[in-house]
Design an enzyme around this catalytic site. Structure first.
Site, PDB file in Angstrom:
ATOM      1  N   HIS A   7       1.018  -1.028   0.603  1.00  0.00           N
ATOM      2  CA  HIS A   7      -0.097   0.250  -0.242  1.00  0.00           C
ATOM      3  C   HIS A   7       0.960   1.559  -0.173  1.00  0.00           C
ATOM      4  CE1 HIS A   7       0.588  -0.617   4.404  1.00  0.00           C
ATOM      5  NE2 HIS A   7       0.685   0.338   4.113  1.00  0.00           N
ATOM      6  N   HIS A  79       3.700   6.922   3.873  1.00  0.00           N
ATOM      7  CA  HIS A  79       5.148   6.077   3.560  1.00  0.00           C
ATOM      8  C   HIS A  79       4.223   4.884   2.393  1.00  0.00           C
ATOM      9  CE1 HIS A  79       2.240   4.238   6.338  1.00  0.00           C
ATOM     10  NE2 HIS A  79       2.248   3.037   5.997  1.00  0.00           N
ATOM     11  N   GLU A 130       7.795   1.435   5.070  1.00  0.00           N
ATOM     12  CA  GLU A 130       7.369   0.229   5.542  1.00  0.00           C
ATOM     13  C   GLU A 130       7.556  -0.898   5.123  1.00  0.00           C
ATOM     14  OE1 GLU A 130       3.201   0.043   6.000  1.00  0.00           O
ATOM     15  OE2 GLU A 130       3.110  -0.802   7.938  1.00  0.00           O
TER      16      GLU A 130
HETATM   17 CO    CO Z   1       1.859   1.513   6.294  1.00  0.00          CO
END
Ligand code: CO
Length: 134
Positions: A7, A79, A130
């Site tokens: 994502h 992010h 991430e």
């Molecule tokens: Co995230």
């Protein structure tokens, strides 16, 4: 090591306003808002064919995106999350390469119930990354 793009997370002042925009203007499929007080965020997912967009609104004290929104009041990309097969291996590889793992420095359970690490943006061209074990 790196797998799929899981994502892209966007910090927003209001997830309900932002998800309405995605729904009404772009015709996107959006989830219901979910409060994740342990992570200091309210979140909505935009489901795309090939990935997800995660909208994040700060909630409570010490939300990790509160400071970001102060600097970027209209919101912004927060992010990018990539999938990895083995988070422990990814973690030690990152440390070997001199990357700083945020928080405790060890994998923790992320907003989606899976082990994650966040890598300091300094080593990746100013992008907070991430890594999530899938
Ligand atoms: Co995230």
């Amino acid at each position: 090591m790196i797998g799929k793009l899981n994502h892209v997370a966007i910090a927003v002042p209001s997830v309900s306003d932002a998800s309405n925009q995605y729904k009404n203007i772009l015709g996107a499929k959006v989830s219901k808002p979910i409060d994740l007080p342990d992570h200091g965020v309210k979140t909505v997912f935009i489901e795309l064919d090939n990935t997800k967009i995660e909208l994040l609104e700060p909630i409570g004290d010490n939300s990790p995106i509160e400071k970001f929104l102060k600097k970027n009041p209209s919101g912004g990309m927060h992010h990018i999350c990539y999938e990895v097969q083995d988070i422990k291996e990814a973690c030690s590889k990152m440390k070997d390469e001199g990357a700083k793992i945020l928080g405790s420095g060890k994998p923790s359970v992320g907003a989606h119930g899976k082990p994650v690490i966040f890598i300091h943006p300094k080593i990746f061209n100013g992008t907070l990354i991430e890594l999530e074990e899938v």
